[in-house]
Design a protein around this motif. Structure first.
Motif, PDB file in Angstrom:
ATOM      1  N   UNK A1034       0.825  -1.207   0.000  1.00  0.00           N
ATOM      2  CA  UNK A1034       0.000   0.000   0.000  1.00  0.00           C
ATOM      3  C   UNK A1034       0.860   1.258   0.000  1.00  0.00           C
ATOM      4  N   UNK A1035       1.992   1.205   0.664  1.00  0.00           N
ATOM      5  CA  UNK A1035       2.890   2.361   0.670  1.00  0.00           C
ATOM      6  C   UNK A1035       3.494   2.572  -0.719  1.00  0.00           C
ATOM      7  N   UNK A1036       3.890   1.470  -1.371  1.00  0.00           N
ATOM      8  CA  UNK A1036       4.388   1.576  -2.748  1.00  0.00           C
ATOM      9  C   UNK A1036       3.292   2.133  -3.655  1.00  0.00           C
ATOM     10  N   UNK A1037       2.086   1.655  -3.466  1.00  0.00           N
ATOM     11  CA  UNK A1037       0.967   2.141  -4.268  1.00  0.00           C
ATOM     12  C   UNK A1037       0.740   3.630  -4.051  1.00  0.00           C
ATOM     13  N   UNK A1038       0.865   4.075  -2.808  1.00  0.00           N
ATOM     14  CA  UNK A1038       0.684   5.495  -2.503  1.00  0.00           C
ATOM     15  C   UNK A1038       1.736   6.351  -3.192  1.00  0.00           C
ATOM     16  N   UNK A1119      14.070  -2.309   3.448  1.00  0.00           N
ATOM     17  CA  UNK A1119      13.226  -3.283   2.748  1.00  0.00           C
ATOM     18  C   UNK A1119      12.340  -2.583   1.703  1.00  0.00           C
ATOM     19  N   UNK A1120      11.943  -1.352   1.999  1.00  0.00           N
ATOM     20  CA  UNK A1120      11.124  -0.602   1.046  1.00  0.00           C
ATOM     21  C   UNK A1120      11.929  -0.278  -0.216  1.00  0.00           C
ATOM     22  N   UNK A1121      13.206   0.075  -0.043  1.00  0.00           N
ATOM     23  CA  UNK A1121      14.063   0.348  -1.204  1.00  0.00           C
ATOM     24  C   UNK A1121      14.191  -0.890  -2.070  1.00  0.00           C
ATOM     25  N   UNK A1122      14.467  -2.033  -1.450  1.00  0.00           N
ATOM     26  CA  UNK A1122      14.605  -3.283  -2.202  1.00  0.00           C
ATOM     27  C   UNK A1122      13.307  -3.618  -2.913  1.00  0.00           C
ATOM     28  N   UNK A1123      12.185  -3.411  -2.212  1.00  0.00           N
ATOM     29  CA  UNK A1123      10.875  -3.714  -2.809  1.00  0.00           C
ATOM     30  C   UNK A1123      10.619  -2.833  -4.045  1.00  0.00           C
ATOM     31  N   UNK A1124      10.942  -1.560  -3.964  1.00  0.00           N
ATOM     32  CA  UNK A1124      10.705  -0.662  -5.096  1.00  0.00           C
ATOM     33  C   UNK A1124      11.643  -0.986  -6.241  1.00  0.00           C
ATOM     34  N   UNK A1125      12.906  -1.291  -5.930  1.00  0.00           N
ATOM     35  CA  UNK A1125      13.833  -1.670  -6.994  1.00  0.00           C
ATOM     36  C   UNK A1125      13.343  -2.915  -7.723  1.00  0.00           C
ATOM     37  N   UNK A1130      10.407  -5.884 -12.355  1.00  0.00           N
ATOM     38  CA  UNK A1130       9.213  -6.611 -12.811  1.00  0.00           C
ATOM     39  C   UNK A1130       8.654  -5.952 -14.060  1.00  0.00           C
ATOM     40  N   UNK A1131       8.671  -4.637 -14.086  1.00  0.00           N
ATOM     41  CA  UNK A1131       8.139  -3.908 -15.242  1.00  0.00           C
ATOM     42  C   UNK A1131       8.944  -4.185 -16.500  1.00  0.00           C
ATOM     43  N   UNK A1132      10.225  -4.490 -16.333  1.00  0.00           N
ATOM     44  CA  UNK A1132      11.104  -4.694 -17.495  1.00  0.00           C
ATOM     45  C   UNK A1132      11.328  -6.166 -17.830  1.00  0.00           C
ATOM     46  N   UNK A1133      10.680  -7.046 -17.099  1.00  0.00           N
ATOM     47  CA  UNK A1133      10.975  -8.469 -17.242  1.00  0.00           C
ATOM     48  C   UNK A1133      10.757  -8.954 -18.669  1.00  0.00           C
ATOM     49  N   UNK A1157      10.819   8.227  -5.690  1.00  0.00           N
ATOM     50  CA  UNK A1157      10.734   7.726  -4.314  1.00  0.00           C
ATOM     51  C   UNK A1157      12.067   7.150  -3.862  1.00  0.00           C
ATOM     52  N   UNK A1158      12.745   6.433  -4.743  1.00  0.00           N
ATOM     53  CA  UNK A1158      14.049   5.868  -4.392  1.00  0.00           C
ATOM     54  C   UNK A1158      15.069   6.967  -4.105  1.00  0.00           C
ATOM     55  N   UNK A1159      14.991   8.057  -4.857  1.00  0.00           N
ATOM     56  CA  UNK A1159      15.910   9.174  -4.602  1.00  0.00           C
ATOM     57  C   UNK A1159      15.699   9.739  -3.212  1.00  0.00           C
ATOM     58  N   UNK A1160      14.429   9.860  -2.809  1.00  0.00           N
ATOM     59  CA  UNK A1160      14.143  10.357  -1.455  1.00  0.00           C
ATOM     60  C   UNK A1160      14.662   9.372  -0.421  1.00  0.00           C
TER      61      UNK A1160
END
Length: 1607
Positions: A1034-1038, A1119-1125, A1130-1133, A1157-1160
């Motif tokens: 949900x945080x990634x979605x936000x 863990x959030x950084x790893x999840x977003x990376x 997945x988008x490029x798979x 988000x990753x930059x932040x």
């Protein structure tokens, strides 16, 4: 001989079945040869044969005609060859047989099934033979005439009968097919009769007067007109128009002309439905076909001109063309008549059209302009329409400068309506903006145009989407303002303003919300400009108030969400002082206007209302020559009410509701009176409120309840303190007395009781009541509640007893309605006691056996309302008590019984409706944490899930934004969300995650819902770090949520979702109020939510920024950084380079948001133990295919990670720089990262040297971008003292020479200057900063990202500063814009310059898109229709919409088909399709239609495939396809070099050609060359002996096109 004919016919029947063979020559040859044989052998037997022929013909049954197809014709021809004028008897017998067959043609056609062509040929053969017989035997002419007349009469009767059948069967959709067959058969019959008549009328024998008489007879005319008017198929009418003798009749008689014209106008004027479209078309066809005969009678017919002007914009293109044809013919006729001026003078002209010789040139000029614009508007392409539209200004100027020459405005309006309803929305947008921005239009358009043409066009929602959204708003405002200023005199301006209000009223049910708001804003701007001169426009008189303003206030505005409501109400109240017609303004309308504004708005803008009332009072005093006109009217109202007291038993529900509504309106007006007048009036009302005779309804009680509830200022309340305190004593006595009041009409009782509790609430709010007397009254209420709880009914009458419970709850609500002073008036124990009583007492509908007939009717009609009302006021009372106890920390008793209370309230919610469910949900939200969280800090998930399910169903039923917002506040309770569940257990967080998904779905139709939800969720996530992992998704979605879709965007009408007003509960049975008081709105409401999803993203980004420095969130953030990376991977798979996304697509926007988000986040994981894992992941990210705008954020992320982690530089970045085979875009990014890192003091000298030397090496790279970036990095570094400090002296000496070259070589200097600007080397400020303003505003602006990716400066600071949980739209905007301005002012100049440059580029691009095409700038000088215009090819991808099928169906194409089955390379195929569409060929054949989905294909074709017929034919089916085309008459051609091929420049293309293209390398396979009719080759003058297949195809298509153009 007959026997021989039979044998011959049988042989023909069995041997030759070809449908298209003409047998006439065969028949005649056979008969002649047979006759010769017979004459030689049996010369005397020929005369006998006639009777035998007739006998044999009669023996053929009609059902066997097809089987005897050849025999029948042979026998008839034989008879014809022998017949002569003396054979009258046999000839007449044959004629009768022919007549019989013609009469039965319906049955013959029906029985023929698939051989109808044979029957049709046979019937045509019969017609020929009938005419031959008649011409041989002239005595048969009367008989033929009679047969035709009788047949026409029969057909007329049949048609009328069929019409009657159709009308009876119309409700049944399955029946038309039967009548349709009959129609078709009748058409054949009709066609045969007309053929006979036309052939007969060509018989020119002087002695045949019967033919001439019948041809011109009224009898024939009447029957033809009867069939024409009643014909139920277009084929029948077409036969009469084109094949009947009607044309001749029209030419010989004025009477016949008038009749035909009348029928034609009647047909053409029918309703434009699907059923009647053919009728309308046929009506216009009659007018067009017979125009030469009808012209003079049409010119002077007003009905014709009304019809013609109305049909010019008909949906049917054929009707529009016929309108053009008729008008052009009339104009030509007028020009031809100029030579005989007397003829023109005798014409009876209408208002729509006139002509005179002196003004002929002027008229011709205007009509040429009209046809030029009208015909251009028929085209779909904007680049054709837009230039011609400029001529509209010339037309308007001509009309205005030559006002003495009549030219009806309707013709100009036709063009505007046609343009504003164009099939291409891009054209509409362009024409609307062109019109709004045109000074000529502003000056010359009439006022009627605004309401009838412009406003309906501006009501198109697509105008307010995309790039035209803001320009339309601005241009509309400027247009109305300039138009208003040009009007001379107050009267015209008043009419103009009235037309705006009337337009709003007329379109109230379907006016687009943004147009509505814009029109109100326009009115406000117009009147406020005039306010400087203190001008009042008497726009709103009593009629306009009743017909327009009332609709606007009570219907239109109430449909909108709170932000639009507030905006509309504010525009109106600020405009009202300058719009009132004080000379025509009634007291009732003043009070009505005040009452139409909701309670919240009165409280918020009390000063504006006071100003308006004061201004109104001053003007009315002046007009009526009175000192206190409104005050006197109020006194008169009070007097009238006092003199018209009615017994309670004598009034019904409608009467008391009317009295209450009137009192509420007047009470609001009283409140806005001056203090002295207010005190005088209210004192009088208070004094007269307690009437000794309690059997009468006292209207002063109704007025007083409204006054006490509407008072919004303490100053007004203080004026009544003494009076109210004195009033409270007798009022409490009245309450005690009236508690036992027995009324016959129970609805009257409930309505009156509501006003009593409002007064009680008002007294308690102002503490103007004696506490001892209050305690006594409270004890009486408690005693009565106890009796009910003990089961003691109030009366034996079951219905009355149930209503008495409602009355008691009303009394309790009056005591606890206002929370301000509850703790000062009642103890916690007393309030808890009231809770128990309320939850233990329910009402139940009595059974019919316990009620009288009258009561049964009452219960049937009103029980649902009463039950909902009872639940509502009970829930509102409980809500106030719960809130008071919780706020004052008296929760012990609530906690103990909370679960019990929740169970009861849950069942209430399950049985509630929209009217009462919201306060019940509020009650549950107050008790929820106490009831579902156990002592062990575990959530009872079953109970929690049940409660949420009940409440969610109520929300779905409501269709209201308030309910959705309330559910968010209720469900995502911070205390419940903070509970950490046991591991591996389905828990309450899983339940909440489900509702998060559901709410995100609803966000598409409930604007701003996601922002409110994220605001609530973030509060919980911040307060409970341990639950964040549960909500990782949900945080990634936000972080990425927002308007990502570019295509197939769901169109949502948010007007379907309403927000009820916070206003007074005026009636029990007509109340839709969500909140009873402003307190309720403030406590349980959620404010105004920003609609833009960027706010929700800003909340999520600010959330991770806030928790970043906190140690307890350290592991979660990693863990959030790893999840977003991993999300980016997945988008490029499944993505390959040929499918690389483009800017603005969904993939691009998501990636931008993820990397932002990753930059932040990069700031908060710099020292993590597993930082090497991050290094591995970002190297993987380097290898993905990404756009430069995405790579910019990837680089920022990596730079920020590496600046304090030298080990990662050595282990991950240096190997990339050393890889000589690295892809160019990866190496470029690596150089950029390295180049930025060497500025950081945090890296060691050893690492610095390693990076710099590698960058220096890449200055010699063969990759131009890598080389430019590397040189720029070195060049910029040399402007600092870093090299001198960190490099060896020898290397530094070399670099000084290199720097000299960089600065003095002009091309290199310019290149490096541009590169420095792109890389942000113009200031010490770091463009790679992770500052939120840089990431979310500056960089998106520089990279020209879509507006949805730009978060304005100040939003984050505002969120952080205010710590807001909910938003107020206007406050938020004002504050963050101010903060944002301050932030931007602090930015370095080069950043400002880059942002401004990017914005200018976006504006220029928007202008190009808005206009679609740049058309020629010079105006067209020649007013002739043939004037030429330069055309520019339109980018079809920008065309917004037209039905593809409709467009392709109406497009006329070149008859060449390209077969590209052998082409498999996408660029070749895409280019060929684009070329084919450009030259408008008939179609193209491809081997695989799936190429449509390829991104490269779509980029090259620019949507050309949408507008070109494309067919899929695989190589396996190609031969069959080619042969089928050959059978259809196409010539098969190939582009190939063969021994027999013809040079292209010497080849003459057949009109219908199929062009086969070969494979890219091998050409056309041999087996296919043998199928071709001819091969052509392109002359080649160079060395290379082959051309690209796309180029070859294009050249050949052009040669074919050129040959057709030259014909």
């Amino acid at each position: 001989m007959i026997r021989e004919i039979e044998i011959f016919a049988k042989s023909l029947q069995s041997t030759n079945k070809n449908q298209n063979v003409d047998y006439s020559d065969i028949y005649n040859s056979f008969i002649e040869s047979t006759k010769i044989n017979i004459s030689e052998n049996e010369s005397t037997s020929i005369n006998i044969d006639l009777s035998l022929i007739i006998k044999r013909l009669n023996s053929i049954e009609h059902g066997q005609l097809l089987d005897n197809y050849h025999l029948f014709q042979l026998l008839c021809l034989l008879f014809k060859s022998i017949d002569n004028s003396s054979n009258t008897t046999f000839s007449e017998q044959l004629l009768d047989l022919y007549f019989k067959l013609v009469s039965e043609s319906n049955d013959l056609i029906t029985q023929s099934n698939n051989s109808q062509y044979k029957i049709q040929n046979l019937l045509d053969f019969i017609v020929d033979n009938i005419i031959s017989l008649v011409f041989i035997h002239s005595t048969f002419i009367p008989k033929l005439i009679k047969f035709c007349q009788d047949s026409l009469l029969t057909l007329s009767v049949d048609i009328k009968y069929i019409n009657a059948q159709v009308q009876q069967q119309q409700p049944n959709t399955n029946t038309p097919s039967t009548t349709s067959n009959t129609n078709n058969n009748n058409n054949v019959y009709l066609h045969l009769i007309f053929s006979l008549l036309n052939r007969l009328f060509k018989y020119n024998q002087n002695d045949q007067k019967s033919i001439a008489e019948y041809r011109e007879s009224n009898e024939l005319y009447s029957i033809l007109m009867d069939i024409l008017k009643n014909a139920n198929s277009t084929e029948s009418r077409q036969s009469i128009i084109t094949k009947s003798p009607l044309g001749y009749l029209v030419s010989v008689s004025d009477q016949y002309r008038e009749g035909v014209k009348s029928v034609a106008l009647e047909l053409a004027n029918c309703d434009a439905s699907v059923i009647n479209s053919d009728l309308k078309n046929d009506g216009f066809k009659i007018l067009s076909s017979f125009f030469n005969h009808l012209s003079m009678t049409l010119i002077g017919d007003l009905n014709f001109w009304v019809l013609l002007t109305g049909a010019f914009n008909d949906q049917d293109q054929l009707i529009r063309k016929r309108c053009n044809y008729l008008l052009k013919k009339i104009i030509k006729l007028c020009i031809d008549m100029e030579d005989g001026s007397s003829t023109l003078e005798t014409v009876q002209w209408t208002v729509y059209f006139r002509w005179c010789k002196p003004h002929s040139k002027h008229y011709q000029k205007l009509w040429n302009l009209f046809f030029l614009i009208n015909e251009a508007l028929e085209d779909f392409a904007a680049h054709i329409v837009m230039p011609v539209w400029k001529e509209m200004e010339n037309m308007l100027v001509s009309l205005d400068t030559e006002k003495s020459i009549p030219f009806h405005w309707k013709w100009v309006d036709i063009l505007f309506v046609k343009g504003f309803s164009h099939q291409n929305t891009a054209v509409i947008k362009g024409l609307v903006l062109e019109t709004l921005n045109s000074k000529v239009c502003q000056q010359h358009l009439p006022m009627s145009f605004i309401g009838t043409t412009l406003t309906p066009c501006l009501n198109n929602s697509f105008l307010y989407k995309g790039i035209t959204e803001q320009p339309v708003f601005t241009s509309t405002l400027m247009f109305y303002q300039n138009f208003f200023e040009k009007l001379e005199g107050v009267d015209k301006k008043v009419m103009f303003l009235q037309s705006i209000f009337q337009s709003i009223a007329d379109y109230t049910s379907n006016m687009y919300r943004f147009l509505f708001v814009n029109l109100l804003k326009i009115v406000q701007v117009l009147v406020q400009e005039s306010n400087k001169e203190e001008v009042v426009y008497p726009v709103l008189n009593n009629d306009m108030i009743q017909n327009a303003l009332t609709v606007l206030l009570e219907t239109t505005i109430t449909r909108y969400h709170s932000t639009l409501k507030a905006t509309c109400y504010k525009y109106l109240i600020t405009s009202l002082p300058y719009l009132m017609d004080y000379g025509n303004l009634s007291f009732q309308n003043i009070s009505m206007i005040l009452n139409s504004f909701p309670l919240t708005f009165h409280h918020k803008y009390n000063a504006l209302f006071s100003k308006w009332i004061s201004n109104t009072n001053r003007n009315l005093n002046r007009i009526h020559n009175s000192d206190q006109w409104i005050f006197n009217q109020l006194r008169q109202y009070l007097s009238d009410q006092q003199s018209n007291l009615k017994s309670i038993d004598s009034i019904d529900k409608d009467q008391i509701i009317s009295m209450k509504t009137s009192s509420m309106k007047v009470s609001k007006l009283i409140i806005y009176m001056e203090d002295n007048d207010f005190k005088t009036l209210t004192t009088e009302i208070i004094q007269q409120s307690i009437n000794p005779n309690s059997t009468y309804i006292n209207s002063n009680i109704l007025l007083l309840s409204g006054i006490l509830m509407n008072i919004s200022t303490n100053q007004k309340s203080k004026l009544l303190t003494d009076q109210l305190f004195n009033f409270s004593k007798p009022f409490l006595d009245l309450l005690k007395l009236s508690l036992d009041l027995n009324l016959k009409d129970l609805t009257v009782l409930l309505e009156f009781e509501e006003n009593l509790y409002l007064i009680m609430s008002g007294l308690l709010k102002n503490l103007t009541v004696d506490k001892d007397q209050l305690k006594s009254y409270f004890k009486l209420i408690i005693d009565r509640l106890q009796q009910l709880k003990d089961g003691k009914e109030y009366t034996e009458n079951q219905l009355t007893s149930q209503i008495y419970k409602v009355v008691l709850v009303q009394r309790v609500h009056g005591l606890f309605r206002d929370r301000v002073n509850l703790m000062n008036l009642f103890t916690a124990q007393e309030m808890e006691m009231v809770i128990d009583y309320l939850l233990s007492i329910d009402i139940k509908k009595p059974v019919n056996s316990d009620m009288s007939d009258q009561e049964i009717v009452f219960a049937k009609n009103q029980w649902g309302h009463i039950n909902s009302y009872y639940l509502k006021i009970k829930a509102m009372t409980l809500r106030n008590i719960f809130t008071t106890l919780i706020q004052n920390n008296h929760v012990t008793g609530l906690s103990m019984k909370s679960r019990e209370y929740i169970e009861i309230l849950k069942e209430y919610v399950g049985s509630s409706n929209i009217f009462c469910s919201l306060p019940l949900i509020h009650c549950l939200s107050l008790l929820l944490p106490m009831g579902v969280i156990t002592k062990d800090r575990v959530v009872d998930k079953d109970l929690f899930e049940q409660i949420l399910s009940y409440c969610w169903n109520s929300v779905l039923d409501s269709n209201s934004t308030h309910f959705y917002g309330t559910f968010v506040n209720f469900a995502f309770n911070v205390e419940i969300m903070s509970v950490v569940p046991p591991e591996n257990e389905y828990d309450h967080h899983a339940i909440l995650k489900f509702y998060i998904k559901e709410l995100l779905k609803k966000n598409e139709s409930v604007p701003g819902l996601s922002n409110l939800m994220y605001a609530k969720l973030i509060r919980s996530w911040k307060s409970s770090p341990e639950i964040c992992d549960w909500y990782m998704e949900e945080i990634v979605q936000a972080l990425i949520y927002g308007p990502l879709r570019k295509e197939h965007v769901i169109e949502v009408n948010i007007d379907d979702f309403y927000e009820p007003n916070v206003s007074l509960p005026q009636t029990v049975f007509q109340n839709n109020d969500v909140y009873d008081t402003i307190q309720d709105d403030e406590e349980f409401g959620f404010g105004t939510i920003p609609f833009a999803e960027t706010y929700g993203r800003a909340l999520a980004v600010q959330f991770i920024s806030d928790i970043g420095p906190l140690n307890q969130f350290k592991e979660f953030l990693y863990r959030l950084v790893v999840r977003i990376l991993n999300e980016t991977f997945v988008m490029d798979k499944h993505q390959q380079r040929k499918n690389e996304y483009i800017i603005g697509t969904q993939t691009h926007r998501i990636k931008i948001r993820l990397w932002q988000a990753l930059c932040v986040l990069s700031n908060f994981i710099l020292e993590h133990d597993n930082i090497v894992e991050i290094g591995d992941l970002f190297v993987k990210a380097f290898y993905m295919f990404n756009l430069p705008s995405v790579r910019r954020f990837i680089n920022i992320f990596i730079i920020n990670i590496m600046r304090v982690n030298n080990s990662i530089i050595v282990s991950h970045l240096v190997p990339l720089l050393d890889d000589i085979d690295l892809r160019g875009d990866i190496l470029t990014s690596s150089v950029m990262v390295a180049g930025y890192l060497i500025y950081k003091e945090t890296i060691s000298k050893e690492v610095f040297t390693g990076l710099f030397t590698r960058i220096l090496t890449l200055c010699a790279s063969g990759h131009i971008v890598v080389k430019a970036v590397a040189c720029s990095m070195v060049s910029n570094l040399l402007t600092t003292d870093i090299p001198q400090k960190r490099l060896d002296p020898a290397l530094f000496e070399y670099l000084k020479n290199l720097d000299y070259f960089f600065k003095n070589n002009t091309p290199t200097q310019k290149t490096l200057e541009r590169q420095r600007l792109m890389l942000g080397f113009q200031s010490e400020t770091d463009i790679n900063s992770t500052d939120l303003t840089n990431l979310f505003y500056v960089l998106p602006k520089i990279d020209s990202l879509p507006i949805t990716e730009v978060i304005l400066p100040g939003v984050f600071e505002f969120i952080q500063k205010c710590k807001i949980q909910t938003f107020d739209q206007s406050t938020l905007k004002d504050q963050y814009m101010e903060i944002g301005k301050q932030i931007l002012d602090k930015q370095p100049q080069y950043i400002k310059d880059m942002v401004e440059s990017a914005e200018r580029e976006q504006e220029e691009e928007a202008k190009k898109q808005e206009q679609m095409d740049q058309y020629i700038s010079t105006a067209v000088q020649v007013p002739e229709i043939t004037a030429g215009y330069q055309k520019k090819i339109q980018p079809w991808a920008e065309i917004e919409s037209e039905s593809k099928e409709t467009y392709l169906a109406k497009k006329s194409r070149q008859s060449i088909i390209i077969v590209a089955t052998f082409i498999d390379k996408i660029p070749n195929l895409a280019g060929l399709i684009r070329t084919s569409e450009i030259f408008n060929i008939e179609g193209i054949v491809v081997g695989d239609m799936s190429i449509y989905q390829d991104k490269i294909f779509q980029q090259i074709t620019v949507s050309a495939e949408r507008w070109l017929p494309v067919e899929e034919v695989t190589e396996q089916n190609l031969k069959e396809y080619l042969m089928s085309k050959k059978d259809e008459g196409y010539s098969l051609l190939g582009v190939e070099q063969t021994s027999t091929s013809v040079q292209l420049n010497q080849f003459q293309f057949p009109k219908k050609s199929v062009l086969l293209l070969g494979k890219e390398k091998e050409g056309i396979p041999t087996e296919y060359i043998n199928l071709l009719d001819k091969c052509v080759e392109i002359p080649q003058l160079g060395v290379t002996r082959s051309l690209n297949v796309h180029v070859s195809g294009s050249i050949t298509i052009w040669e074919y096109t050129k040959q057709n153009l030259n014909k």
